[in-house]
Design a protein around this motif. Structure first.
Motif, PDB file in Angstrom:
ATOM      1  N   VAL A 131      12.892  -5.651  -2.845  1.00 18.27           N
ATOM      2  CA  VAL A 131      12.048  -6.614  -3.308  1.00 18.27           C
ATOM      3  C   VAL A 131      11.284  -6.827  -2.366  1.00 18.27           C
ATOM      4  O   VAL A 131      10.057  -7.159  -2.421  1.00 18.27           O
ATOM      5  N   VAL A 132      11.395  -6.647  -0.955  1.00 18.04           N
ATOM      6  CA  VAL A 132      10.620  -6.995   0.127  1.00 18.04           C
ATOM      7  C   VAL A 132       9.392  -5.827   0.000  1.00 18.04           C
ATOM      8  O   VAL A 132       8.227  -5.830   0.288  1.00 18.04           O
ATOM      9  N   ASP A 133       9.994  -4.496  -0.172  1.00 19.89           N
ATOM     10  CA  ASP A 133       8.915  -3.307  -0.211  1.00 19.89           C
ATOM     11  C   ASP A 133       7.926  -3.636  -1.593  1.00 19.89           C
ATOM     12  O   ASP A 133       6.844  -3.427  -1.302  1.00 19.89           O
ATOM     13  N   SER A 134       8.413  -4.098  -2.587  1.00 16.05           N
ATOM     14  CA  SER A 134       7.571  -4.264  -3.771  1.00 16.05           C
ATOM     15  C   SER A 134       6.474  -5.357  -3.446  1.00 16.05           C
ATOM     16  O   SER A 134       5.563  -5.092  -3.773  1.00 16.05           O
ATOM     17  N   ILE A 135       6.725  -6.515  -2.951  1.00 10.74           N
ATOM     18  CA  ILE A 135       5.944  -7.467  -2.392  1.00 10.74           C
ATOM     19  C   ILE A 135       4.943  -7.134  -1.476  1.00 10.74           C
ATOM     20  O   ILE A 135       4.031  -7.387  -1.548  1.00 10.74           O
ATOM     21  N   THR A 136       5.553  -6.271  -0.547  1.00 12.76           N
ATOM     22  CA  THR A 136       4.486  -5.803   0.349  1.00 12.76           C
ATOM     23  C   THR A 136       3.482  -4.861  -0.120  1.00 12.76           C
ATOM     24  O   THR A 136       2.296  -4.930   0.001  1.00 12.76           O
ATOM     25  N   LYS A 137       3.976  -3.855  -1.188  1.00  9.30           N
ATOM     26  CA  LYS A 137       2.942  -3.005  -1.847  1.00  9.30           C
ATOM     27  C   LYS A 137       2.051  -3.714  -2.541  1.00  9.30           C
ATOM     28  O   LYS A 137       0.925  -3.477  -2.708  1.00  9.30           O
ATOM     29  N   ARG A 138       2.499  -4.742  -3.295  1.00 10.85           N
ATOM     30  CA  ARG A 138       1.745  -5.525  -4.248  1.00 10.85           C
ATOM     31  C   ARG A 138       0.492  -6.393  -3.446  1.00 10.85           C
ATOM     32  O   ARG A 138      -0.613  -6.315  -3.698  1.00 10.85           O
ATOM     33  N   ARG A 139       1.036  -6.668  -2.135  1.00 10.79           N
ATOM     34  CA  ARG A 139       0.120  -7.512  -1.348  1.00 10.79           C
ATOM     35  C   ARG A 139      -1.202  -6.400  -0.794  1.00 10.79           C
ATOM     36  O   ARG A 139      -1.987  -6.736  -0.758  1.00 10.79           O
ATOM     37  N   GLN A 140      -0.649  -5.292  -0.452  1.00  9.16           N
ATOM     38  CA  GLN A 140      -1.581  -4.259   0.206  1.00  9.16           C
ATOM     39  C   GLN A 140      -2.473  -3.826  -1.168  1.00  9.16           C
ATOM     40  O   GLN A 140      -3.680  -3.612  -0.727  1.00  9.16           O
ATOM     41  N   ALA A 141      -2.028  -3.742  -2.163  1.00  8.83           N
ATOM     42  CA  ALA A 141      -2.844  -3.606  -3.292  1.00  8.83           C
ATOM     43  C   ALA A 141      -3.477  -4.503  -3.748  1.00  8.83           C
ATOM     44  O   ALA A 141      -4.509  -4.229  -4.888  1.00  8.83           O
ATOM     45  N   GLY A 142      -3.850  -5.713  -3.593  1.00 12.67           N
ATOM     46  CA  GLY A 142      -4.310  -6.866  -3.716  1.00 12.67           C
ATOM     47  C   GLY A 142      -3.993  -7.587  -4.990  1.00 12.67           C
ATOM     48  O   GLY A 142      -4.714  -8.058  -5.585  1.00 12.67           O
ATOM     49  N   LYS A 143      -2.801  -7.291  -5.466  1.00 16.38           N
ATOM     50  CA  LYS A 143      -2.315  -7.496  -6.566  1.00 16.38           C
ATOM     51  C   LYS A 143      -1.603  -9.121  -6.675  1.00 16.38           C
ATOM     52  O   LYS A 143      -1.142  -9.455  -5.548  1.00 16.38           O
ATOM     53  N   ASP A 144      -1.531  -9.794  -7.736  1.00 22.83           N
ATOM     54  CA  ASP A 144      -1.111 -10.766  -7.863  1.00 22.83           C
ATOM     55  C   ASP A 144       0.382 -10.948  -7.539  1.00 22.83           C
ATOM     56  O   ASP A 144       1.177 -10.215  -8.216  1.00 22.83           O
ATOM     57  N   LEU A 145       1.036 -11.928  -6.880  1.00 24.70           N
ATOM     58  CA  LEU A 145       2.179 -11.928  -6.503  1.00 24.70           C
ATOM     59  C   LEU A 145       3.266 -12.824  -7.287  1.00 24.70           C
ATOM     60  O   LEU A 145       4.239 -12.944  -7.251  1.00 24.70           O
ATOM     61  N   GLY A 146       2.488 -13.502  -8.425  1.00 25.17           N
ATOM     62  CA  GLY A 146       3.246 -14.275  -9.257  1.00 25.17           C
ATOM     63  C   GLY A 146       3.181 -15.707  -8.680  1.00 25.17           C
ATOM     64  O   GLY A 146       2.215 -16.135  -8.102  1.00 25.17           O
ATOM     65  N   GLY A 147       4.220 -16.311  -9.013  1.00 21.33           N
ATOM     66  CA  GLY A 147       4.221 -18.035  -8.468  1.00 21.33           C
ATOM     67  C   GLY A 147       3.611 -18.845  -9.369  1.00 21.33           C
ATOM     68  O   GLY A 147       3.158 -18.478 -10.503  1.00 21.33           O
ATOM     69  N   ARG A 148       3.253 -20.074  -9.016  1.00 21.45           N
ATOM     70  CA  ARG A 148       2.454 -20.943  -9.590  1.00 21.45           C
ATOM     71  C   ARG A 148       1.032 -20.669  -9.823  1.00 21.45           C
ATOM     72  O   ARG A 148       0.438 -20.404  -8.853  1.00 21.45           O
TER      73      ARG A 148
END
Length: 196
Positions: A131-148
């Motif tokens: 999960v941490v790895d996926s969040i890090t990769k999405r952040r680095q790619a500038g993708k939306d992390l979800g949330g509200r």
């Protein structure tokens, strides 16, 4: 006379113990001997219904759970639990392991339980790492992390700030936007800093 004591748990109130309860009752546990914790993390040392289930265990009884992770998250906690079972003279049945009893009072049962606890903790740690790895990769790619989703646009906040500058109260403007006054101030301040 020995009896079966069942325990089911989910970590959040949105989850359901229905499947666990069905499986545990099908294994022979009576409804009156089933203890259920709703919205209680396995990482917590004290879980009200788990504590009640342990208090109900007597010499010769067996605790029935669906999966090992219902007991706890760390190997250390599970080993302490195994010690507790030994002092009570109780056994453990984990249904997703074929339903066999693990007699924690014997050297072989104790070893098997220790291995299962270590594997359970490893599985939890691997999931967390993914999960941490996926969040890090999405952040680095500038993708939306979800949330509200942000319901109020920057343009709406700017217009609201103009109303406040013209004499409206921040509380009234924030209420009309559907946000707290603190959130309105924070968003307005962030926009002012970004504009500088």
């Amino acid at each position: 006379m020995s009896k079966l004591i069942g325990y089911a748990r989910v970590s959040t109130r949105q989850q359901s113990t229905d499947r666990q309860e069905v499986d545990i009752l099908a294994s022979g546990v009576r409804r009156d001997d089933l203890y259920v914790d709703q919205g209680v993390s396995g990482a917590r040392a004290s879980r009200p219904q788990f504590d009640r289930a342990l208090n109900a265990l007597q010499d010769g009884d067996t605790l029935v759970i669906t999966t090992l992770d219902r007991l706890g998250r760390s190997t250390q906690n599970m080993l302490a639990f195994a010690g507790e079972l030994r002092t009570r003279g109780a056994g453990l049945r984990v249904l997703n392991l074929g339903g066999g009893d693990v007699d924690t009072s014997t050297p072989m049962g104790s070893m098997l339980f220790t291995i299962m606890a270590a594997l359970g903790q490893m599985e939890h740690d691997i999931k967390r790492e993914r999960v941490v790895d996926s969040i890090t990769k999405r952040r680095q790619a500038g993708k939306d992390l979800g949330g509200r989703p942000r319901l109020v646009t920057d343009s709406q906040v700017r217009n609201a700030q103009r109303l406040v500058d013209a004499g409206e109260t921040a509380s009234a403007v924030a209420r009309d936007l559907g946000m707290s006054r603190a959130t309105f101030y924070r968003r307005s301040r962030a926009l002012n800093l970004a504009g500088d």
